[in-house]
Design a protein around this motif. Structure first.
Motif, mmCIF file in Angstrom:
data_model
loop_
_atom_site.group_PDB
_atom_site.id
_atom_site.type_symbol
_atom_site.label_atom_id
_atom_site.label_comp_id
_atom_site.label_asym_id
_atom_site.label_seq_id
_atom_site.Cartn_x
_atom_site.Cartn_y
_atom_site.Cartn_z
ATOM 1 N N ARG A 337 0.821 -1.217 0.000
ATOM 2 C CA ARG A 337 0.000 0.000 0.000
ATOM 3 C C ARG A 337 0.851 1.260 0.000
ATOM 4 O O ARG A 337 0.427 2.300 -0.527
ATOM 5 N N SER A 338 2.034 1.195 0.581
ATOM 6 C CA SER A 338 2.885 2.379 0.675
ATOM 7 C C SER A 338 3.935 2.447 -0.434
ATOM 8 O O SER A 338 4.769 3.351 -0.435
ATOM 9 N N SER A 339 3.901 1.493 -1.368
ATOM 10 C CA SER A 339 4.929 1.421 -2.406
ATOM 11 C C SER A 339 4.492 2.120 -3.687
ATOM 12 O O SER A 339 3.336 2.029 -4.099
ATOM 13 N N GLN A 340 5.436 2.791 -4.319
ATOM 14 C CA GLN A 340 5.208 3.402 -5.635
ATOM 15 C C GLN A 340 5.785 2.556 -6.762
ATOM 16 O O GLN A 340 5.735 2.955 -7.923
ATOM 17 N N LYS A 341 6.336 1.393 -6.433
ATOM 18 C CA LYS A 341 6.934 0.520 -7.434
ATOM 19 C C LYS A 341 6.061 -0.692 -7.748
ATOM 20 O O LYS A 341 6.465 -1.571 -8.507
ATOM 21 N N HIS A 342 4.854 -0.716 -7.159
ATOM 22 C CA HIS A 342 3.979 -1.880 -7.341
ATOM 23 C C HIS A 342 2.555 -1.427 -7.634
ATOM 24 O O HIS A 342 1.584 -1.949 -7.091
ATOM 25 N N LEU A 343 2.423 -0.466 -8.529
ATOM 26 C CA LEU A 343 1.119 0.132 -8.798
ATOM 27 C C LEU A 343 0.181 -0.818 -9.525
ATOM 28 O O LEU A 343 -1.032 -0.609 -9.521
ATOM 29 N N ASN A 344 0.721 -1.854 -10.180
ATOM 30 C CA ASN A 344 -0.140 -2.810 -10.883
ATOM 31 C C ASN A 344 -0.412 -4.056 -10.050
ATOM 32 O O ASN A 344 -0.933 -5.041 -10.545
ATOM 33 N N VAL A 345 0.005 -4.038 -8.750
ATOM 34 C CA VAL A 345 -0.257 -5.159 -7.850
ATOM 35 C C VAL A 345 -1.550 -4.768 -7.044
ATOM 36 O O VAL A 345 -1.482 -3.860 -6.197
ATOM 37 N N GLY A 346 -2.469 -5.614 -7.283
ATOM 38 C CA GLY A 346 -3.726 -5.445 -6.560
ATOM 39 C C GLY A 346 -4.882 -5.920 -7.394
ATOM 40 O O GLY A 346 -4.746 -6.155 -8.591
ATOM 41 N N LEU A 347 -6.076 -6.086 -6.755
ATOM 42 C CA LEU A 347 -7.272 -6.529 -7.452
ATOM 43 C C LEU A 347 -7.955 -5.325 -8.085
ATOM 44 O O LEU A 347 -8.479 -4.453 -7.403
ATOM 45 N N LEU A 348 -7.928 -5.292 -9.412
ATOM 46 C CA LEU A 348 -8.571 -4.211 -10.139
ATOM 47 C C LEU A 348 -9.992 -4.638 -10.491
ATOM 48 O O LEU A 348 -10.432 -5.745 -10.177
ATOM 49 N N ASN A 349 -10.743 -3.756 -11.150
ATOM 50 C CA ASN A 349 -12.131 -4.048 -11.508
ATOM 51 C C ASN A 349 -12.189 -4.867 -12.792
ATOM 52 O O ASN A 349 -12.814 -4.493 -13.776
ATOM 53 N N VAL A 350 -11.478 -5.999 -12.753
ATOM 54 C CA VAL A 350 -11.432 -6.893 -13.902
ATOM 55 C C VAL A 350 -11.449 -8.330 -13.393
ATOM 56 O O VAL A 350 -11.264 -8.584 -12.202
ATOM 57 N N THR A 351 -11.678 -9.267 -14.291
ATOM 58 C CA THR A 351 -11.614 -10.669 -13.918
ATOM 59 C C THR A 351 -10.155 -11.095 -13.791
ATOM 60 O O THR A 351 -9.227 -10.323 -14.062
ATOM 61 N N LEU A 352 -9.954 -12.358 -13.400
ATOM 62 C CA LEU A 352 -8.609 -12.893 -13.237
ATOM 63 C C LEU A 352 -7.801 -12.772 -14.530
ATOM 64 O O LEU A 352 -6.597 -12.514 -14.496
ATOM 65 N N ALA A 353 -8.462 -12.943 -15.657
ATOM 66 C CA ALA A 353 -7.774 -12.866 -16.953
ATOM 67 C C ALA A 353 -7.757 -11.462 -17.530
ATOM 68 O O ALA A 353 -7.225 -11.253 -18.633
ATOM 69 N N GLY A 354 -8.338 -10.490 -16.823
ATOM 70 C CA GLY A 354 -8.297 -9.113 -17.296
ATOM 71 C C GLY A 354 -9.525 -8.637 -18.030
ATOM 72 O O GLY A 354 -9.549 -7.513 -18.543
ATOM 73 N N ALA A 355 -10.565 -9.449 -18.110
ATOM 74 C CA ALA A 355 -11.790 -9.030 -18.789
ATOM 75 C C ALA A 355 -12.564 -8.055 -17.914
ATOM 76 O O ALA A 355 -12.563 -8.172 -16.688
ATOM 77 N N PRO A 356 -13.249 -7.075 -18.519
ATOM 78 C CA PRO A 356 -14.046 -6.124 -17.727
ATOM 79 C C PRO A 356 -15.218 -6.824 -17.054
ATOM 80 O O PRO A 356 -15.754 -7.808 -17.561
ATOM 81 N N CYS A 357 -15.603 -6.285 -15.909
ATOM 82 C CA CYS A 357 -16.671 -6.919 -15.125
ATOM 83 C C CYS A 357 -18.058 -6.354 -15.429
ATOM 84 O O CYS A 357 -19.062 -6.966 -15.075
ATOM 85 N N ASN A 358 -18.135 -5.170 -16.047
ATOM 86 C CA ASN A 358 -19.414 -4.474 -16.182
ATOM 87 C C ASN A 358 -19.877 -4.346 -17.624
ATOM 88 O O ASN A 358 -20.596 -3.403 -17.980
ATOM 89 N N VAL A 359 -19.494 -5.261 -18.508
ATOM 90 C CA VAL A 359 -19.900 -5.200 -19.900
ATOM 91 C C VAL A 359 -21.357 -5.649 -20.024
ATOM 92 O O VAL A 359 -21.765 -6.645 -19.433
ATOM 93 N N ILE A 360 -22.137 -4.890 -20.770
ATOM 94 C CA ILE A 360 -23.537 -5.239 -21.022
ATOM 95 C C ILE A 360 -23.748 -5.340 -22.539
ATOM 96 O O ILE A 360 -23.507 -4.363 -23.252
ATOM 97 N N PRO A 361 -24.181 -6.506 -23.040
ATOM 98 C CA PRO A 361 -24.424 -7.760 -22.318
ATOM 99 C C PRO A 361 -23.096 -8.403 -21.905
ATOM 100 O O PRO A 361 -22.051 -8.097 -22.476
ATOM 101 N N PRO A 362 -23.137 -9.298 -20.927
ATOM 102 C CA PRO A 362 -21.906 -9.933 -20.469
ATOM 103 C C PRO A 362 -21.216 -10.703 -21.578
ATOM 104 O O PRO A 362 -21.854 -11.194 -22.517
ATOM 105 N N LEU A 363 -19.887 -10.790 -21.480
ATOM 106 C CA LEU A 363 -19.124 -11.535 -22.471
ATOM 107 C C LEU A 363 -19.467 -13.017 -22.395
ATOM 108 O O LEU A 363 -19.691 -13.574 -21.314
ATOM 109 N N THR A 364 -19.527 -13.641 -23.554
ATOM 110 C CA THR A 364 -19.771 -15.080 -23.590
ATOM 111 C C THR A 364 -18.492 -15.834 -23.239
ATOM 112 O O THR A 364 -17.392 -15.261 -23.245
#
Length: 391
Positions: A337-364
């Motif tokens: 949390r206090s590091s500036q060298k690990h900005l891409n470490v963490g759970l973002l608003n995407v699936t495990l593989a990087g797909a968006p979570c809020n697409v309408i209609p959902p991805l097949t």
């Protein structure tokens, strides 16, 4: 609850070396021969690294002598053992039972359900791993500690663990503990030109009495989850105990190979375009500073939080996801949390593989597999554009 047989005389050592010798013959205060040793594990479902409470039991000791030893007299003398080498070893402790089940002068209490609880106000000298308990005069150093369960918890199912492979000259560890895996990890084959993939590293370490059947189940479940989410089996590397075959898992290597683990994580992170998602699953015993124990207490086989952060610093993966299923995970979380060298470490608003979570209609399922999961071909123009940005 684990304890030794009651009589015969036992000595206590902190940990075994791989060759069977014990590293610190007297690692606990008052570590001499006793009639029995009793260990209470207040958190039997957790990985080791949490506090356990070790008591010496001595028979034929008078009540006066027992109290003089800061013990509790219950027909036998029960004495709480602490580490002798710790920050608080010079602090004076007065031990005894108070009304309500409190152990005077200690950072533990007995809860309503009879559960030992560590207070936040101390405990730096408490013991965090099962000790080696041997019979007096036993040159083979046979472990006498045995699990006994009642209503509190059942005994864990131990695993038959083999020794790591025999020493050869090209090992990465020091001369006293060197060993090698017979099939070196081909890290350089993990990344392909014009292609980005999802990668995962699973780490679960240490030795027989600390490694249970549930640790294999943890790895199997996590491995299956990755495969369901499109991770290719060649891009999932598992480092487990002393290695060997695990059911339903491929690419299993010994957790003893710390250099191989660090080299692989660093390579995946440093190689441009190699990883879209990089997943790390950590399921090892840990020290209270967050350091993972890969085999035993040898310095060459501890994977510290600082080392892990160094390997992940500036990682070129699109995202890095850490699943920390072990004790003292808060140490790593706080550092991140206090590091500036690990900005891409963490759970973002995407699936495990990087797909968006809020697409309408959902991805097949087909769209997920084609556009996000596993590996995707990287357009040549984009690849060259990123190369120019780097240079």
């Amino acid at each position: 609850m684990v304890k030794s047989k009651l009589r015969g005389g036992y000595d206590v050592s902190q940990v075994l070396n791989r060759d069977g010798t014990h590293r610190h013959p007297q690692s606990f205060s008052g570590s001499v021969a006793h009639d029995a040793v009793l260990v209470l594990d207040p958190s039997p479902g957790e990985n080791f690294g949490h506090p356990v409470f070790l008591f010496y039991v001595d028979v034929n000791v008078t009540k006066k002598r027992c109290l003089h030893m800061n013990g509790v007299y219950l027909d036998e003398c029960l004495t709480l053992a602490l580490k002798s080498r710790c920050q608080n070893q010079l602090k004076r402790w007065q031990v005894g039972w108070l009304p309500g089940g409190t152990l005077r002068g200690r950072s533990i209490t007995v809860g309503r359900a009879g559960r030992l609880v560590e207070r936040a106000s101390g405990g730096l000298c408490v013991i965090h791993f099962l000790p080696l308990v041997v019979g007096v005069g036993d040159s083979n150093l046979t472990q006498k500690l045995r699990c006994v369960h009642g209503e509190f918890a059942t005994c864990p199912q131990l695993l038959p663990m083999g020794s790591p492979s025999l020493p050869i000259s090209s090992c990465e560890l020091n001369k006293n503990t060197r060993r090698c895996h017979q099939q070196p990890l081909a890290t350089h084959l993990s990344c392909r030109l014009y292609q980005t993939c999802d990668h995962a590293v699973l780490i679960s370490g240490w030795r027989q009495q600390m490694t249970f059947q549930r640790h294999i189940h943890n790895l199997q479940r996590f491995y299956r989850m990755l495969r369901i989410n499109g991770f290719h089996k060649d891009h999932i590397k598992t480092f487990f105990a002393s290695g060997g075959q695990l059911p339903d898992l491929e690419n299993v290597h010994p957790a003893t190979e710390k250099a191989a683990i660090r080299n692989h994580v660093s390579y995946i992170c440093r190689k441009q375009h190699c990883a879209d998602t990089l997943v790390l699953y950590l399921n090892s015993p840990t020290r209270n500073d967050g350091t993972m124990l890969l085999w035993d207490a040898d310095l060459k086989e501890r994977y510290s939080v600082s080392e892990l952060l160094t390997d992940l610093a500036g990682c070129r993966a699109t995202r890095v996801l850490l699943f920390v299923d072990q004790s003292y995970s808060g140490v790593l979380s706080k550092r991140l949390r206090s590091s500036q060298k690990h900005l891409n470490v963490g759970l973002l608003n995407v699936t495990l593989a990087g797909a968006p979570c809020n697409v309408i209609p959902p991805l097949t399922d087909g769209e997920l597999r084609k556009e996000y999961q596993g590996c995707q071909n990287l357009p040549t123009a984009l690849w060259h554009q990123k190369q120019r940005q780097i240079s």
